[in-house]
Design an enzyme around this catalytic site. Structure first.
Site, PDB file in Angstrom:
ATOM      1  N   GLU A   1      10.396   2.295   4.376  1.00  0.00           N
ATOM      2  CA  GLU A   1      11.095   3.029   5.445  1.00  0.00           C
ATOM      3  C   GLU A   1      12.375   2.325   5.880  1.00  0.00           C
ATOM      4  O   GLU A   1      12.347   1.161   6.300  1.00  0.00           O
ATOM      5  CB  GLU A   1      10.155   3.199   6.650  1.00  0.00           C
ATOM      6  CG  GLU A   1      10.768   4.062   7.740  1.00  0.00           C
ATOM      7  CD  GLU A   1       9.822   4.347   8.898  1.00  0.00           C
ATOM      8  OE1 GLU A   1       8.596   4.414   8.691  1.00  0.00           O
ATOM      9  OE2 GLU A   1      10.322   4.503  10.024  1.00  0.00           O
TER      10      GLU A   1
ATOM     11  N   ASP B   1      -5.221  -6.495   2.840  1.00  0.00           N
ATOM     12  CA  ASP B   1      -5.698  -5.122   2.756  1.00  0.00           C
ATOM     13  C   ASP B   1      -5.213  -4.341   3.988  1.00  0.00           C
ATOM     14  O   ASP B   1      -5.806  -4.441   5.067  1.00  0.00           O
ATOM     15  CB  ASP B   1      -7.239  -5.178   2.688  1.00  0.00           C
ATOM     16  CG  ASP B   1      -7.878  -3.819   2.566  1.00  0.00           C
ATOM     17  OD1 ASP B   1      -7.210  -2.814   2.838  1.00  0.00           O
ATOM     18  OD2 ASP B   1      -9.069  -3.772   2.208  1.00  0.00           O
TER      19      ASP B   1
ATOM     20  N   HIS C   1      18.545   4.916  13.104  1.00  0.00           N
ATOM     21  CA  HIS C   1      17.796   5.464  11.979  1.00  0.00           C
ATOM     22  C   HIS C   1      18.719   6.111  10.954  1.00  0.00           C
ATOM     23  O   HIS C   1      18.614   5.878   9.766  1.00  0.00           O
ATOM     24  CB  HIS C   1      16.857   6.558  12.517  1.00  0.00           C
ATOM     25  CG  HIS C   1      15.429   6.250  12.298  1.00  0.00           C
ATOM     26  ND1 HIS C   1      14.812   5.169  12.873  1.00  0.00           N
ATOM     27  CD2 HIS C   1      14.483   6.876  11.569  1.00  0.00           C
ATOM     28  CE1 HIS C   1      13.557   5.148  12.517  1.00  0.00           C
ATOM     29  NE2 HIS C   1      13.330   6.166  11.714  1.00  0.00           N
TER      30      HIS C   1
END
Ligand code: MEV
Length: 445
Positions: free
Chosen positions: A90, A301, A398
């Site tokens: 991202e 994990d 963003h």
């Protein structure tokens, strides 16, 4: 319909060579299109040994799936400097983490502390009979459960870990005949999944065998039915806390923003996430942007971490924020408390060259140190997100980062990229504005 379905089934796939697997996939699902084969193969590593290592991590590997591996520098954590490795796709996550790190570097950095390190595993079983007799049996068999797991636990015990305790839990009110052996473990620097599961399977075996010979049980009671033995990814007693603080007056870098107003608005934003689940989920998702990226880069994990963290966020019966903020005596405090079951030995840690490198970059941390770093990454990410959300809005930053993705979609040249990146320093970048700017630029040529 049925014929199509059947024609796409295969038997013995796992036994085929990698190349035959690819041929079958391309023939069956891509109509023999060679482009598909090209895409699959272009991600193969030219180093045959390295490729084989990756092939063997899972079954039926046909290629590798890349994620960018970035670094967020300037993290001061408990007075030690870190550059934090992050694996994430991202845009803007690494940039946001780096900005937050720099901001807090000038304000004393992050303080982090491990509050507890206990992990949990359970043997779920069915028993139909007298609970008092079951409890008496459990008390006699408990030392045997420890004894029977000695071959598994002896190395862990030498290092100071092992099984902490085993309890018998009566769950028959929730489900008829349901009981548990609820065990707690200390697994030190290992995430400990294999260790815990091996202990639990041994508990189950010994428990069942001993029950068959327990004279105080009726014939029916002797027949304890083991349903399953498995660790729990809910680890509310494997907790870490990370915090930042500074005088309210030091909170803003921008003279146009009043620090007190900023602090108040920021705290309200956190409170909204504390009381409103729809916001809390997005708020915590932003935190997990930082957490998962480090968990993944260090070979841990992330699914286990995700499951445990979200369960913890709901522990009071309503999904809520993982971070909190307050002002006390003109000092702004912002902190996170989360459960993290992580390992820095075992698993991929010594196998995957990039994981090894990530751990080395972090000064080869103990599991406790890694818990602190990961919690800090989550807190930093949340700070960056809330700071943007409560001031400029999220889209400005963003879209600046996303700009490159749009430019790449349009196969912009380096020169076009440079011109458009400069242009969007002073113009609002939306998807359509970027597309329009590309067209305008190209039409001028
Ligand atoms: C986006 O990946 C994460 C944010 O939505 C987090 C938040 O809203 O706090 C920006």
């Amino acid at each position: 319909m049925n014929i199509i379905y059947m024609s796409k089934s295969v038997s013995g796939f796992s036994k085929m060579s990698k190349s035959n697997k690819i041929d079958w996939i391309v023939a069956t699902y891509f109509n023999h299109n060679e482009d598909a084969k090209h895409i699959i193969k272009q991600y193969w590593n030219t180093n045959i040994k390295l490729q084989q290592l990756h092939d063997e991590f899972i079954e039926n590997t046909i290629t590798n799936y890349y994620l960018p591996f970035g670094v967020a520098p300037n993290f001061l954590i408990n007075d030690k400097m870190y550059a934090i490795p992050m694996a994430i796709e991202e845009s803007s996550v690494v940039a946001a983490a780096s900005k937050a790190a720099k901001f807090w570097l000038d304000r004393g950095g992050f303080k982090a502390e491990v509050l507890s390190t206990t992990k949990i595993g359970q043997v779920h079983f069915m028993f139909h009979g007298n609970f008092k007799t079951l409890y008496a049996f459990f008390k006699t068999v408990k030392p045997k459960l420890f004894e029977a797991t000695q071959p598994i636990t002896k190395n862990m015990e030498k290092r100071g870990g092992g099984i902490i305790d085993i309890e018998l839990r009566d769950k028959s009110e929730s489900m008829d005949g349901y009981f548990q052996l609820h065990a707690t473990f200390e697994t030190l620097d290992a995430m400990g999944a294999n260790f815990i599961n091996s202990c639990l399977e041994q508990f189950a075996k010994t428990f069942r065998e001993e029950a068959l010979n327990y004279d105080d049980f009726s014939e029916k009671e002797k027949n304890i039915e083991i349903i399953m033995s498995i660790l729990s990814n809910y680890v509310p007693d494997c907790l870490v806390r990370a915090e930042v603080s500074c005088p309210v007056n030091d909170l803003t870098e921008n003279p146009d923003i009043n620090p007190e107003e900023f602090a108040k608005k920021f705290i309200q934003a956190v409170k909204i996430a504390e009381v409103e689940p729809f916001r809390a989920v997005t708020h915590n998702k932003g935190i997990m942007n930082g957490i998962d990226a480090v968990v993944l880069a260090t070979g841990n994990d992330f699914r286990a971490v995700e499951a445990g963290v979200h369960a913890y966020a709901s522990r009071n019966g309503r999904y809520s924020s993982l971070t909190h903020a307050k002002i006390e005596n003109d000092i702004f405090y912002f902190w996170i408390e989360i459960p993290l079951a992580l390992g820095t030995v075992g698993g991929l840690t010594s196998l995957h060259p990039l994981v090894k490198l990530a751990l080395e970059l972090l000064h080869n941390p103990s599991a406790k140190e890694l818990m602190q770093v990961v919690a800090v990454a989550g807190l930093a990410q949340n700070f960056a997100a809330l700071r943007s959300l409560t001031t400029t809005g999220i889209q400005e930053g963003h879209m600046k980062m996303h700009l490159m993705n749009i430019l790449n979609q349009f196969e912009a040249t380096n020169e076009e990229k440079k011109t458009l990146i400069d242009y969007f320093k002073t113009h609002t970048a939306t998807h359509s504005a970027v597309v329009e700017a590309i067209h305008n630029l190209r039409s001028k040529k």
